[in-house]
Design a protein around this motif. Structure first.
Motif, PDB file in Angstrom:
ATOM      1  N   ASP A  12       0.795  -1.232   0.000  1.00 52.69           N
ATOM      2  CA  ASP A  12       0.000   0.000   0.000  1.00 52.69           C
ATOM      3  C   ASP A  12       0.830   1.286   0.000  1.00 52.69           C
ATOM      4  N   ALA A  35      -3.277  -7.209  -6.903  1.00 50.41           N
ATOM      5  CA  ALA A  35      -4.451  -6.491  -6.412  1.00 50.41           C
ATOM      6  C   ALA A  35      -5.706  -7.232  -6.870  1.00 50.41           C
ATOM      7  N   ILE A  89      -1.550  -4.415  -3.069  1.00 49.60           N
ATOM      8  CA  ILE A  89      -2.498  -3.315  -2.897  1.00 49.60           C
ATOM      9  C   ILE A  89      -3.770  -3.865  -2.242  1.00 49.60           C
TER      10      ILE A  89
END
Ligand code: NI
Ligand code: MN
Length: 230
Positions: free
Chosen positions: A24, A71, A47
């Motif tokens: 992140d 992600a 992410i």
């Protein structure tokens, strides 16, 4: 051994066996960060969701380093559209391998949106990860409130849980202690606090409460500090 460095908010690097995982990335606009996004050279970026305090620097870092970005599908496709070459899309329950380890998508109770050219777009729903890396199992909760299925996550054998304690946008310190009990983690690193006035917390008070109520040890890191998980 995994060297864990806290950058600030939910940004961490994990280093083991010559590989670096970045979570992140919110770095250059992060008021507490002590490093610049340009100084990081991850092979893998995880992410959790699309809020700005989790993806702000992902495109620039991924383009410069050619890191693989893991992600949820919709976020991965969005980032690919922004010029991120190497994306690995996944979804809940899936385990995706990366150089030196793997990441399994687990739920997180939160929201996910991003402002793109003035348009507010909801991109996917948020996730956490169970990360296997450097011989360790790390639960990276992402932004979330407390939920009972943290018990299922704990059944996987978690060496270290990275939990938000800031309150307001995520669980606060009291629920983070309850989370640590459900997970049964041996160690906890608190995050997502003291970046902004709305999420001011005393991490030492959290540590004292956690250690009074459980056998779990809290490792409190200031931005820029590292911890060797053995
Ligand atoms: Ni968020
Ligand atoms: Mn956040």
């Amino acid at each position: 051994m995994v060297k864990i460095t806290f950058i600030g908010q939910a940004s961490f690097t994990f280093e083991a066996d010559g590989n670096t995982v970045l979570t992140d990335p919110f770095i250059d606009g992060n008021p507490v960060a002590t490093v610049s996004a340009d100084s990081l050279n991850p092979n893998t970026i995880l992410i959790s969701h699309a809020h700005g305090d989790h993806i702000a620097d992902v495109v620039s870092i991924a383009k410069r380093t050619a890191a693989t970005v893991i992600a949820i599908v919709e976020i991965a496709e969005y980032l690919h559209g922004k010029g991120v070459e190497n994306v690995k899309p996944g979804n809940f329950g899936g385990t995706l391998s990366f150089e030196g380890g793997s990441a399994k998508f687990v739920p997180a109770w939160h929201t996910s949106s991003f402002t793109d050219d003035d348009a507010k777009v909801a991109i996917s729903i948020p996730a956490g990860f169970i990360i296997r890396f450097g011989g360790k199992s790390i639960y990276f909760a992402g932004d979330t409130g407390l939920f009972g299925d943290m018990k299922l996550i704990g059944e996987e054998g978690i060496d270290l849980a990275i939990l938000p304690i800031g309150d307001n946008y995520t669980m606060g310190p009291v629920d983070a202690v309850r989370a640590a009990k459900l997970i049964g983690a041996k160690q906890v690193i608190p995050c997502h606090y003291n970046t902004f006035p709305l999420i001011q917390q005393d991490p030492q008070a959290f540590k004292a409460d956690l250690e009074a109520q459980t056998d779990c040890v809290a490792v409190v890191l200031n931005p820029g500090e590292s911890y060797d998980l053995n």
